[in-house]
Motif scaffolding. Sequence first.
Motif, PDB file in Angstrom:
ATOM      1  N   ASP A 601       0.931  -1.303   0.101  1.00 15.54           N
ATOM      2  CA  ASP A 601      -0.029  -0.107   0.216  1.00 15.54           C
ATOM      3  C   ASP A 601       0.877   1.199   0.117  1.00 15.54           C
ATOM      4  O   ASP A 601       0.468   2.250  -0.850  1.00 15.54           O
ATOM      5  CB  ASP A 601      -0.887  -0.073   1.173  1.00 15.54           C
ATOM      6  N   LYS A 604       2.651   1.715  -3.347  1.00 13.80           N
ATOM      7  CA  LYS A 604       1.672   2.166  -4.479  1.00 13.80           C
ATOM      8  C   LYS A 604       1.401   3.562  -4.184  1.00 13.80           C
ATOM      9  O   LYS A 604       1.534   4.617  -5.141  1.00 13.80           O
ATOM     10  CB  LYS A 604       0.274   1.299  -4.266  1.00 13.80           C
ATOM     11  N   LYS A 605       1.199   4.310  -3.132  1.00 12.37           N
ATOM     12  CA  LYS A 605       0.979   5.679  -2.769  1.00 12.37           C
ATOM     13  C   LYS A 605       2.222   6.254  -3.077  1.00 12.37           C
ATOM     14  O   LYS A 605       1.978   7.538  -3.790  1.00 12.37           O
ATOM     15  CB  LYS A 605       0.309   5.927  -1.153  1.00 12.37           C
ATOM     16  N   GLU A 606       3.512   6.122  -2.812  1.00 13.12           N
ATOM     17  CA  GLU A 606       4.640   6.514  -2.904  1.00 13.12           C
ATOM     18  C   GLU A 606       4.654   6.999  -4.530  1.00 13.12           C
ATOM     19  O   GLU A 606       5.181   7.778  -5.193  1.00 13.12           O
ATOM     20  CB  GLU A 606       5.679   5.854  -2.460  1.00 13.12           C
ATOM     21  N   ALA A 608       2.514   6.956  -6.914  1.00 12.17           N
ATOM     22  CA  ALA A 608       1.618   7.952  -7.374  1.00 12.17           C
ATOM     23  C   ALA A 608       2.109   9.237  -6.873  1.00 12.17           C
ATOM     24  O   ALA A 608       1.836  10.240  -7.837  1.00 12.17           O
ATOM     25  CB  ALA A 608       0.259   7.657  -6.827  1.00 12.17           C
ATOM     26  N   ILE A 609       2.414   9.419  -5.851  1.00 11.34           N
ATOM     27  CA  ILE A 609       2.851  10.937  -5.203  1.00 11.34           C
ATOM     28  C   ILE A 609       4.155  11.366  -6.128  1.00 11.34           C
ATOM     29  O   ILE A 609       4.438  12.547  -6.475  1.00 11.34           O
ATOM     30  CB  ILE A 609       3.207  10.877  -4.032  1.00 11.34           C
ATOM     31  N   TYR A 644       6.212  13.546   1.859  1.00 11.22           N
ATOM     32  CA  TYR A 644       6.644  12.290   0.919  1.00 11.22           C
ATOM     33  C   TYR A 644       8.045  11.715   1.242  1.00 11.22           C
ATOM     34  O   TYR A 644       8.407  10.429   1.662  1.00 11.22           O
ATOM     35  CB  TYR A 644       6.746  12.769  -0.486  1.00 11.22           C
ATOM     36  N   SER A 660       0.706   6.595   6.386  1.00  9.77           N
ATOM     37  CA  SER A 660      -0.630   6.686   5.483  1.00  9.77           C
ATOM     38  C   SER A 660      -1.404   7.943   5.452  1.00  9.77           C
ATOM     39  O   SER A 660      -1.732   8.598   4.657  1.00  9.77           O
ATOM     40  CB  SER A 660      -1.598   5.693   5.913  1.00  9.77           C
ATOM     41  N   LEU A 663       0.962  10.690   3.522  1.00 11.02           N
ATOM     42  CA  LEU A 663       1.066  10.538   2.059  1.00 11.02           C
ATOM     43  C   LEU A 663      -0.459  10.967   1.560  1.00 11.02           C
ATOM     44  O   LEU A 663      -0.681  11.596   0.507  1.00 11.02           O
ATOM     45  CB  LEU A 663       1.122   9.188   1.743  1.00 11.02           C
ATOM     46  N   LYS A 664      -1.416  10.751   2.484  1.00 12.16           N
ATOM     47  CA  LYS A 664      -2.667  11.322   2.144  1.00 12.16           C
ATOM     48  C   LYS A 664      -2.868  12.758   2.063  1.00 12.16           C
ATOM     49  O   LYS A 664      -3.270  13.331   1.066  1.00 12.16           O
ATOM     50  CB  LYS A 664      -3.839  10.891   3.145  1.00 12.16           C
ATOM     51  N   GLN A 667      -0.789  14.039  -1.093  1.00 11.24           N
ATOM     52  CA  GLN A 667      -1.581  13.917  -2.263  1.00 11.24           C
ATOM     53  C   GLN A 667      -2.603  14.928  -2.575  1.00 11.24           C
ATOM     54  O   GLN A 667      -2.720  15.328  -3.567  1.00 11.24           O
ATOM     55  CB  GLN A 667      -2.246  12.357  -2.456  1.00 11.24           C
TER      56      GLN A 667
END
Length: 680
Positions: A601, A604-606, A608-609, A644, A660, A663-664, A667
């Motif tokens: 998870d 994936k978020k890293e 995208a950022i 980040y 989490s 990163l939220k 983003q």
Amino acid sequence: MREMLQSWWELVLRYRKPLTAIGGVVIVFLVVINGAFFVAAYFPKSCVVCHYMDPFYDQWKTSRHSDVSCIKCHSFSPVFITVTTLKYWTGLYHPRPHANVKDSACLAAGCHEGRIEKGKAKLGGIIFDHQEHMGKLKRGEKLRCTTCHYSIVQGEHIAVDTKVCFLCHFKGISQGQALGGCPGCHGTPTKVVEHSGFSFSHDSYLKLGVQCKQCHIRVAEGDGKVNESHCYDCHVGRLEKKADPLAIHRTHVTYNAIQCFKCHEPIRHGEVQLVKTFDVRCDSCHQRHHNYQKEMYMGTGAKGVPDTPSRMFSAQVACDGCHTKSVEVRESGVSFPGEKKLTAERNSCVACHGKKYDLMLDDWIRESRNMVAEMERVVSAGQAAVGAGPEKSKSLANARTLVADARANLNFMRAGRGAHNIEYEFKILKTGYEQVTAAYKMAGVQGGPARPAILANQTSYCLVLCHQRVGPKDKLFFKEMEVDFPHALHVQDVGIGCGKCHSPDKHKMRIVTSSECMKCHHENKDIDCAHCHKAQQALYEGKVKVYGVTPQPDYMAQADTKCTECHELRKGTQTVLTVKAKCEECHDAKYGKMLLDWKQDITKKENAIAVSLDEAKEYVARSRKIGKNVEAQEALIRQAEANYMAVTNGRGTHNYRLSSELLKVAQASLDKVLKEKKGK
């Protein structure tokens, strides 16, 4: 106007039944027609009935996609058919077909699913990384599968036109260079080549850190320019954004998959122009030819010694770069009227390199004399060992050949003046010692020549010849460990030699690995983990400097769980998989799976950022150039990047809950910037 609209509405109400019937018939007709088109689309031959695309159809039949129907790759939804039909009836239909294949069609299940994640592929002799090119913005733009694979139905669909690569890697880049560097595609060249009558090894030059552009002056031909006339091949007008290349590329490449060479002129890549200064022409000024000095400077000519060009020669510094002082030519104290020569000046070193380099030259001159004296002793010992009588065996003959090579190298050292290339002279001495030592064994003589002092260990010459004058920085950033390496602490206090961490052959090359560092540090129980892993410790304990979130320590940190309770250091490099076993050991199997889910998870978020961050920075940079006030957007980007980096450097699984949230928030900040960009 109001009365007219009211009268029309009354007419609609009066004839609503027949109008409804007519509308229903039209809708049914459109549905039937479009349905027929949609069904026909599953049969590729039907496309040719309406569209002039016989060449495309013929190419498709002979390609690897011949068993894939058109509708599998080309968007052909009922909505698309309806819009196309309306365009045709209204005269807005473009007769020239254009294929826009979405990435999702290429990467669909059963096709090239997972191609991006697999990463590297072979393209001729080049390693191409799909993950690197498709997972990140390249030159400010998001690439598509069809950016490179635009000849999908022409023979071998993976036969990418390499001219596309050249256009991106060379357009707008200085001559002799490429975006991403040469080794990224060509790897490390190792072959020996001939140029201008001079034979040299790529390997020898690369060990010195010689850049490709110093010899390969021009590697590309053409500038990839766009002739404005190409615009009118598709557009009648609408050229108001032609001065904004990023906007143009986004529309044509990212959104519509237009081939690069519809607009750009091609660029040719190859050996366009090589340097012509390999032959150091001292004789252009001097009547006498300094061949030995020239060969010493070029790092070639010694027997059994690998080519080692002087760093000054590699930088294309000619003789008169150092020999700047004009003096009269004298022999036996008598000057020759009118004859002058240029002698080296110590100030030349300082002028280019700075303080202490003149002292380094003094060291080279002194140590060069010492190395010649050491070589004389080695050769004399070798001569005594092999004798001068008749050759009684092949081994003795070989021993005498080695000693003869060492003597020839001694003469070369005397004449070549080691200060012209002190590193090469050191290698000549080292080779001479090895040659004579081998000659002792071949001749059956016990013992060997005395080892020269400068050969005491692999890297003893580093300090003697250079680094006693110009030392390394006290703190150097160790990329793999992501820490500042305290050089003085390890060298002066602990007493670790240069050769423990650095290559004795390639200047500045570090050979020590992070696992070797950890092996030493992890065995020493007195060293705190946080001494090196500051970012991980800060995230774990919730002490990171971030924005929009109140940092809290991880649950394990709150329970005072130490690093070594999860990381079993004796097992070497620590990964999520090695730590997973410790989770299951203390809790149960579902906790191991939970850790893997966390890692997936966070990654994936890293990713995208990372893409959003590049895109937002590019947008803000362009906006600033055209005079917009972007202080608010820059603040959002700084905050997002801080969050980040806190997660990336701290390894997000050390505090999944906090990571989490960070990163939220990151983003969300970037989305605000990108929303302005899209609404522009």
